[in-house]
Motif scaffolding. Sequence first.
Motif, short mmCIF file in Angstrom:
data_model
loop_
_atom_site.label_atom_id
_atom_site.label_comp_id
_atom_site.label_asym_id
_atom_site.label_seq_id
_atom_site.Cartn_x
_atom_site.Cartn_y
_atom_site.Cartn_z
N THR A 425 -0.86 6.87 4.58
CA THR A 425 0.28 6.15 4.02
C THR A 425 0.92 5.20 5.02
N TYR A 426 1.65 4.26 4.45
CA TYR A 426 2.56 3.43 5.24
C TYR A 426 3.86 4.20 5.46
N ILE A 427 4.32 4.84 4.38
CA ILE A 427 5.53 5.66 4.43
C ILE A 427 5.41 6.73 3.35
N ASP A 428 6.06 7.87 3.57
CA ASP A 428 6.06 8.93 2.56
C ASP A 428 7.31 9.78 2.73
N ALA A 446 13.29 -5.13 4.03
CA ALA A 446 12.30 -6.10 3.55
C ALA A 446 12.43 -6.36 2.06
N GLY A 447 13.10 -5.47 1.34
CA GLY A 447 13.30 -5.65 -0.08
C GLY A 447 14.61 -6.33 -0.43
N ASN A 448 15.41 -6.62 0.58
CA ASN A 448 16.68 -7.29 0.34
C ASN A 448 16.50 -8.79 0.20
N SER A 449 17.53 -9.44 -0.22
CA SER A 449 17.49 -10.90 -0.31
C SER A 449 17.24 -11.48 1.08
N GLY A 450 16.27 -12.34 1.18
CA GLY A 450 15.91 -12.90 2.48
C GLY A 450 15.00 -12.00 3.29
N GLY A 451 14.45 -10.98 2.65
CA GLY A 451 13.61 -10.04 3.37
C GLY A 451 12.15 -10.44 3.46
N ARG A 452 11.80 -11.57 2.90
CA ARG A 452 10.38 -11.96 2.91
C ARG A 452 9.80 -12.10 4.31
N PRO A 453 10.51 -12.71 5.28
CA PRO A 453 9.94 -12.80 6.63
C PRO A 453 9.67 -11.42 7.25
N ILE A 454 10.54 -10.46 6.95
CA ILE A 454 10.33 -9.11 7.47
C ILE A 454 9.08 -8.50 6.85
N LEU A 455 8.91 -8.70 5.54
CA LEU A 455 7.72 -8.20 4.87
C LEU A 455 6.45 -8.82 5.46
N GLU A 456 6.46 -10.11 5.67
CA GLU A 456 5.28 -10.78 6.24
C GLU A 456 4.96 -10.24 7.63
N GLU A 457 6.01 -9.96 8.40
CA GLU A 457 5.81 -9.40 9.73
C GLU A 457 5.17 -8.01 9.66
N GLN A 458 5.62 -7.20 8.71
CA GLN A 458 5.06 -5.86 8.56
C GLN A 458 3.60 -5.90 8.11
N LEU A 459 3.29 -6.81 7.20
CA LEU A 459 1.91 -6.94 6.73
C LEU A 459 0.97 -7.32 7.86
N LYS A 460 1.47 -8.14 8.77
CA LYS A 460 0.65 -8.57 9.91
C LYS A 460 0.57 -7.48 10.98
N THR A 461 1.72 -6.87 11.29
CA THR A 461 1.78 -5.86 12.36
C THR A 461 0.88 -4.67 12.06
N TYR A 462 0.87 -4.24 10.81
CA TYR A 462 0.11 -3.03 10.45
C TYR A 462 -1.22 -3.34 9.77
N ALA A 463 -1.65 -4.60 9.82
CA ALA A 463 -2.95 -5.00 9.29
C ALA A 463 -3.17 -4.47 7.88
N ILE A 464 -2.24 -4.78 6.99
CA ILE A 464 -2.26 -4.27 5.63
C ILE A 464 -3.42 -4.90 4.86
#
Length: 501
Positions: A425-428, A446-464
Amino acid sequence: MVDDTYSTQTAIAVSPSMEETQRVRLLFCLVVAIFKAATLLFSAGGLLRDPDNWWHVRVGLDMLSSRTFPTVDTYSYTFAGNPWIAKEWLGQIFFALAYEANGWNGVTLLTIAVITLTVFLLAWYLSASLRPTVAFGLTFLLSLLISPILTARPLVFTLPIIIVWTAELFRAARREETPPLWLLPLICLWANLHGTFTFGFIIAAFAGLDFLARTRLSKPAVLGKWIAFGMLCPLVTLLNPYGIKAILATFTVAYGNEAVSYIDEWQPFNASDSYLMEGFLLAALLGLLVSKLQIGWAKALFLLFNLHLLLTHQRFCYLFVLLVPLVLAAEIGEQFSWVSAQRWAKGHRDQLEQFLASHFHSISVATSVLLVFTAAIFSSVSQVEPDPKTSAKNALSFAQQHNLSGNVFNSYNFGGTLIFHGIKTYIDGRTDQLFLNGFMKKTMSAGNSGGRPILEEQLKTYAIGWALLATGDSRIPFFDELTDWRRAYSDENAVIFVRKR
């Protein structure tokens, strides 16, 4: 003289014996417990609504197969190798054994059996002070109020224990006796079932205060035994696979856990979400104000402590709902004769009570056979499954059919089913020990307004490699906007995103 003698003989003839009184009391307790079991059988699916149901079973199955107790995380890729202990190991093994025996039906039946035992014990101890009909009605109401926490999680195994622990300690205090030593193995068992065993220390302390308030140092020898008992409590709980770590792990939730503010059951009590609980609290407050009930300062503090827990975290509603009436029942029965068990025991039995007493054995056997038969029919005919909102059953079938690989970015409520199916998992739901140090806070932002950059960072950091999200996840619009991602699957409960090739 003749009339007086006749009246006395008549009173003796109709006065109920102790055995008859206990039979009636026992049958009332059995009836309310069986009635609760029947209601649970007809709504069994609700016991598997929690996303943690999945991973508790998997952890138990893995311990059975490996014959070892986990010490590091092997179920996520984000915190793999970090210290993690299965402090609820015994409850998880119980669920695993039930699952091996009869799948999710077995897990459900085990949960119902434990809840039924809890209801019986609650009714039994309440009926020691309150007349059976009052104890019957109160028990069913209290069991209804704690329904939100009645799920197939290790916590459920502690409910019978906490009833016995609290009732016996406060009874010993009331009788100005030493606490029963046989309770020590009970709290040792509790320590191996669930992290709430540290509440046992606090309950024992309040019972000790109640003893002190009653005796006022007039029994120093007995007081010394209470102190010794209190010192032994944490010592015997060290008899678990993790020793002191099991106690220390409870503090990761109690103090500074960043995940608490994001999990529903850890939120403060909200009356707008629970009208029944609000009504119960207001009725209880009204009763205390107008009845002039005298309970002593120690029990008053116990009431306030449990009320504080309820208002702070709604998951602790069961402590207030179960323990406060249990602790106050003796004073209520003593000060209000119309509900007193002692007065009822000395009175005449009505026709129903006479029937129950005279047919005790046949009724007991018939109800037991009926319950077992109903459970057997349920087990063979019904097929209970966990809530679709936590299972992502069809979405995971799609992922398997299309050979989706790589690290999965998942919604919190899908962590349990991923662990169960062997997907890291990513989280549980193990946020009592993992996904901390800013991880949970960042993930939720990352789910808040303006959270898209945080989401993109997480996708890259954890090689999703792909994402499994609940339909209400606020990050779904961001995924729809990402140019290198596409929606591959969706149903009423889950959405899958994959990278574009």
